[in-house]
Every structure is written in C-alpha cells, then in structure tokens.
Enzyme design. Structure first.
Site, PDB file in Angstrom:
ATOM      1  N   SER A  24       0.817  -1.217   0.000  1.00 16.97           N
ATOM      2  CA  SER A  24       0.000   0.000   0.000  1.00 16.97           C
ATOM      3  C   SER A  24       0.852   1.269   0.000  1.00 16.97           C
ATOM      4  O   SER A  24       0.321   2.369   0.132  1.00 16.97           O
ATOM      5  CB  SER A  24      -0.940   0.011   1.214  1.00 16.97           C
ATOM      6  OG  SER A  24      -0.199  -0.081   2.411  1.00 16.97           O
ATOM      7  N   HIS A 157     -39.741  23.486 -10.602  1.00 23.34           N
ATOM      8  CA  HIS A 157     -39.871  22.576 -11.757  1.00 23.34           C
ATOM      9  C   HIS A 157     -39.124  23.127 -12.976  1.00 23.34           C
ATOM     10  O   HIS A 157     -39.495  22.816 -14.114  1.00 23.34           O
ATOM     11  CB  HIS A 157     -41.345  22.346 -12.123  1.00 23.34           C
ATOM     12  CG  HIS A 157     -42.220  22.029 -10.954  1.00 23.34           C
ATOM     13  ND1 HIS A 157     -42.478  20.736 -10.551  1.00 23.34           N
ATOM     14  CD2 HIS A 157     -42.857  22.835 -10.060  1.00 23.34           C
ATOM     15  CE1 HIS A 157     -43.258  20.753  -9.485  1.00 23.34           C
ATOM     16  NE2 HIS A 157     -43.504  22.027  -9.155  1.00 23.34           N
ATOM     17  N   SER A 278     -13.967  24.850 -28.474  1.00 23.34           N
ATOM     18  CA  SER A 278     -14.189  23.609 -29.204  1.00 23.34           C
ATOM     19  C   SER A 278     -13.166  23.512 -30.332  1.00 23.34           C
ATOM     20  O   SER A 278     -12.779  24.524 -30.911  1.00 23.34           O
ATOM     21  CB  SER A 278     -15.608  23.609 -29.783  1.00 23.34           C
ATOM     22  OG  SER A 278     -15.679  22.778 -30.924  1.00 23.34           O
ATOM     23  N   LYS A 284     -17.659  28.397 -29.960  1.00 21.06           N
ATOM     24  CA  LYS A 284     -17.968  27.829 -28.646  1.00 21.06           C
ATOM     25  C   LYS A 284     -17.111  28.357 -27.509  1.00 21.06           C
ATOM     26  O   LYS A 284     -15.913  28.548 -27.640  1.00 21.06           O
ATOM     27  CB  LYS A 284     -17.804  26.297 -28.675  1.00 21.06           C
ATOM     28  CG  LYS A 284     -18.850  25.550 -29.467  1.00 21.06           C
ATOM     29  CD  LYS A 284     -20.278  25.681 -28.925  1.00 21.06           C
ATOM     30  CE  LYS A 284     -20.477  24.953 -27.618  1.00 21.06           C
ATOM     31  NZ  LYS A 284     -20.465  23.501 -27.783  1.00 21.06           N
ATOM     32  N   GLU A 291     -18.826  21.913 -15.399  1.00 19.82           N
ATOM     33  CA  GLU A 291     -19.169  20.565 -15.868  1.00 19.82           C
ATOM     34  C   GLU A 291     -18.319  19.510 -15.165  1.00 19.82           C
ATOM     35  O   GLU A 291     -18.800  18.476 -14.714  1.00 19.82           O
ATOM     36  CB  GLU A 291     -18.957  20.448 -17.383  1.00 19.82           C
ATOM     37  CG  GLU A 291     -19.948  21.253 -18.202  1.00 19.82           C
ATOM     38  CD  GLU A 291     -19.574  21.211 -19.675  1.00 19.82           C
ATOM     39  OE1 GLU A 291     -19.839  20.188 -20.323  1.00 19.82           O
ATOM     40  OE2 GLU A 291     -19.001  22.211 -20.167  1.00 19.82           O
TER      41      GLU A 291
HETATM   42  N1  ARG Z   1      -1.115  -1.244   5.220  1.00 18.92           N
HETATM   43  C1  ARG Z   1      -2.066  -1.610   6.207  1.00 18.92           C
HETATM   44  C2  ARG Z   1      -3.357  -0.843   6.015  1.00 18.92           C
HETATM   45  O1  ARG Z   1      -3.342   0.155   5.370  1.00 18.92           O
HETATM   46  C3  ARG Z   1      -1.524  -1.345   7.571  1.00 18.92           C
HETATM   47  C4  ARG Z   1      -2.055  -2.250   8.620  1.00 18.92           C
HETATM   48  C5  ARG Z   1      -1.619  -3.628   8.356  1.00 18.92           C
HETATM   49  N2  ARG Z   1      -1.809  -4.494   9.459  1.00 18.92           N
HETATM   50  C6  ARG Z   1      -1.662  -5.776   9.320  1.00 18.92           C
HETATM   51  N3  ARG Z   1      -1.799  -6.503  10.366  1.00 18.92           N
HETATM   52  N4  ARG Z   1      -1.400  -6.340   8.173  1.00 18.92           N
HETATM   53  O2  ARG Z   1      -4.393  -1.235   6.475  1.00 18.92           O
END
Ligand code: ARG
Length: 459
Positions: A24, A157, A278, A284, A291
């Site tokens: 992550s 409306h 455009s 345009k 938008e």
């Molecule tokens: N990268 C994990 C998360 O964002 C951190 C916590 C991970 N904990 C674990 N026991 N694997 O949730």
C-alpha cells in the site's frame, strides 16, 4: 529467512505479484509525517513509562528526524517489499540507528498505528477542506452583496415561478456550505480519539500511558475500547458522507451555472480562464469547470459507496480489506479540494447580465402570485383571487400581453374587484421588495443576511 519484518515464521519468499498487489506504499506514503509524529509520541511515552531508555529515545528521535529529512528531500526510497509506510520508515530507522530502532515497535501494532496515522492525516486534510469551503462562502457573500438588487426569475420545476434576487439565490448556497462545514466539524470531533496503545486488538502487556500519547498527538482522549479502536472506520464513512453531500451541493450549483451560461438563458458569463473552446466549432465557449465539478460528484459519492461496501459485514477486529479505505478517501478529498479551489477562484470573475435576468424575471407571468395577494389585501378570499388571476393570465396569453398591460375593461370584464391599479403596480422590483421578512428575497433581507454571515466570521 525472509527479509520481511514479519519473516520469522516463513520458509518461502512472497510471490512476486502478491508482493506488489499486497503493498500500500503508493497510497499510504503520503502519511509519512503522521507516521513519524505517531512514532515520536509512542517512543516518548515508552520512555516516560520506563519501557525504553533515554538513550534509545534520543537515538529514535534523531533517527526519525533524519528519515523525515530524507523523505522531504526526495532521497528516501519507499519499497513495496516493505509493504507500507509504517514498515518502510521503521526499517530505514533501524538501518540508521540499529537496535534502538527495533525497540520502537514495543507495545504497538500496525493496526493501531495505521488507525492513528489515518486519523491524524484526515484531521489535517479536513481542516484544509473546511478552509476552502469557508473561502467559497466569503466569495459568495461578496457576490450576493453586489447583487442584492439584481432581479432574476426564481424557478420551481425549472419553470418560471416568482422573481427573486440573484443575491438571495447565491446565499442559498452559502447556507448549504454552512451545513457542510458543520458536518465536517462534527465528524472531526468524533474522530479525534487516539487508537494508539490498542496494539493488535486487545491492548498490550506493557504498562503504557495512553492518555499521554493521545495528548501528545492532539487527540481529545484515547479510544475507550481497543477492539473498536483498530476496527473502526466510521470516521472515513462520516467524512466521506460529508464530502459527498458537499460535492452534491457543488454539482447543483454547477448545473445552474451551466444553464445560466447557455445562450437560451444568457444570465451569466464565466471568465475565459475557466472555460475552454471547441476544436471544431469556432464560436464555442464551454463551461468546462462547472461541468467537471458536476462530474466529480460521481466519483466522490463513489468513494463513499466503496468504503461502505468494504466495511459491510467485516468481523472485528482488523482485516486486510480495510487497507482499501485510504485510496478512496484520499482520491475524494483531493478532488473535492480541487472543486472548491476552482469555484473559489472562478466565481469572483462571474459577470451577471442584469438586463437578461431582469427581462426573464418579468416574463412567464412571474408576478401572478403578487396580483392574487393584492386582491386578497382588498378583501377577496384567496381561492377566488387565484381564479381571477388564472383567468387574467389566460386572457393575456391569448392577447400576447403581460399582466401589467391589461386594459381597464379587460380587468372589469374578468372581475369587478380586479383594478387597473393592481395590475399596474406589478413590477418585479415590487415583487422582490415585498418579500421583506426573515429569509425572504427582498434586497434589504439579502443585505441583512450578508451582514449576519460577516459577523459570524469576525473572531
Ligand atoms: N497497510 C495496512 C493498512 O493500510 C496497515 C495495517 C496492516 N496491518 C496488518 N496486520 N497487516 O491497512
């Protein structure tokens, strides 16, 4: 033996794809400052409790300073092999200071760590968002003051209903953004409890002081239940609900700006710097910013759906599913902040076409209710008045004239109680000025409301 911090019980290395899929860092690296702040507080508390030595604390604090400096100068290399921001930082700290770095994780788990980091990070980002919302309100109140007397058609409306002032219309959005601010503040207050010390789920066997870490990190208190502390993502759901509602408000405002800028309305023009052209149609000028902001509401509400579905049916306590929480809210926050920034910068350049608004305000028999009210003031029961005005409108449609242009004989012919004076006093200015009560559209009320908002903002 694996090179992972958790590698002790493993014989085989992680599958290469799994290593990338599981990581992550690309999402949570942005919480590095919060991760370091949390570690500083944790180490200080461990030392105050006699669990870590003063010498180790000094090494840890200095080492964390160096890690921070490496990250901010761009020399730090996050690696997916170390999964997340927490293990990347801890590993680098240990490379720099040795054994003291390995002691930092005493009485802590990544489960309470990630909960703490995320709350700290979102606390700050929510403050930033709230500043942007407040700024947008300031811009709108200024515009409303300028247009306290500008008359435009009000719609129900999307059909012409009654004249309103443009300032009044703008102040409606100031109210909505005011509620958004209150929702964020409310969610923030509930979020401001510290998970640290809950460790993996049950707490820890060490004599920790959770009140101390909570205070050091600016939390109101430690979370009261360790299981809840590590499994709670209510704050993400609440913040995303608040963000979603705010984005819905922006989408409604966007839609109106887009309509008003069309040739068919012709009420406003937006600055060139916020529009595009455009590639084929030379004439345009497109309202791309409203938008796009309207479109962003879809993805922000999508982020709310995503966290709701991720959390649905999850057993206590931490589950890896929860790693999916951050990407959605970070994306939603980044985009909402962008929307608020664009609106705050664009709206001071909005040009209102007062003539077009005024003309539209008077068309479509928008003053009919006021004629009925005039009859009621002359003693006619409201239902009779409604009928008389209905007949008058039908007459005017047939003749292609406005109510104000009705001749005396026509008035007489419809009902003896309908006078020339009544129809001739039907200006759109008179219509808006007459709605002079709290919350009404009269210019005087718009000015009062602008003053009220300004007085709320003086600290
Ligand atoms: N990268 C994990 C998360 O964002 C951190 C916590 C991970 N904990 C674990 N026991 N694997 O949730």
């Amino acid at each position: 033996m694996s090179d992972k911090p958790w590698g002790g019980r493993f014989d085989a290395p992680t599958n290469a794809f799994v290593e990338a899929f599981n990581a992550s860092t690309h999402v949570d690296a942005r919480m590095y400052a919060e991760d370091i702040a949390g570690s500083r507080a944790h180490a200080s508390m461990l030392t105050a409790q006699g669990i870590l030595s003063e010498a180790d604390l000094k090494l840890i604090l200095d080492g964390l300073d160096q890690v921070m400096q490496e990250i901010e100068s761009g020399t730090f290399e996050f690696t997916i092999a170390l999964e997340d921001v927490h293990m990347n930082i801890e590993k680098r700290l240990t490379d720099i200071i040795g054994d003291a770095g390995k002691r930092l994780h005493t009485a802590r788990s990544r489960n309470d760590q990630v909960g703490t980091d995320t709350r700290l990070y979102l606390r700050k980002r929510t403050d930033d968002l709230m500043k942007r919302i407040k700024h947008l309100q300031v811009v709108l109140v200024k515009l409303a003051e300028e247009h306290a007397d500008t008359v435009m058609p009000g719609f129900t409306h999307l059909q012409t209903a009654q004249p309103v002032t443009f300032g009044h219309h703008l102040l409606a959005y100031v109210e909505m953004f005011g509620r958004d601010l209150a929702r964020f503040a409310d969610a923030k207050a509930r979020m401001n409890q510290c998970p640290l010390g809950s460790a993996a789920l049950a707490g820890t066997t060490f004599p920790i002081n959770r009140e101390m870490t909570a205070e050091l990190l600016g939390f109101d208190a430690p979370c009261a239940n360790s299981l809840d502390a590590v499994s709670d993502r209510d704050f993400i759901m609440e913040l995303l609900s608040s963000a979603s509602i705010c984005s819905i408000h922006l989408s409604r405002f966007s839609e109106e700006l887009i309509l008003w800028m069309s040739a068919q309305f012709g009420f406003i023009d937006l600055p060139d710097a916020f529009c595009t052209g455009s590639s084929i149609m030379p004439q345009k000028k497109n309202p791309d910013m409203p938008e796009l902001v309207r479109g962003k509401a879809g993805r922000i509400v999508g982020a709310l759906m995503s966290i709701l579905m991720t959390m649905k049916s999850l057993p206590l306590a931490y589950n890896k599913d929860m790693q999916e929480d951050k990407e959605a809210i970070f994306d939603a926050y980044d985009n909402l902040e962008g929307c608020l920034r664009v609106f705050g910068d664009m709206l001071p350049g909005l040009k209102a076409n007062k003539e077009a608004m005024h003309q539209a305000a008077g068309s479509g028999f928008s003053t009919a209710t006021d004629l009925a009210d005039a009859l009621v003031r002359a003693g006619v029961p409201f239902r009779d008045a409604h009928e008389i005005v209905g007949k008058s409108v039908a007459y005017c449609i047939q003749k292609g004239i406005d109510l104000m242009q009705m001749p005396a004989e026509a008035c007489m012919g419809i009902d003896a109680r309908l006078t020339l004076e009544m129809v001739q006093s039907l200006s759109v200015e008179a219509c808006v000025a007459a709605r002079n009560h709290t919350g009404g559209t009269a210019p005087e009320q718009v000015r009062l409301q602008c003053k009220r908002w300004a007085s709320l903002w003086v600290d």
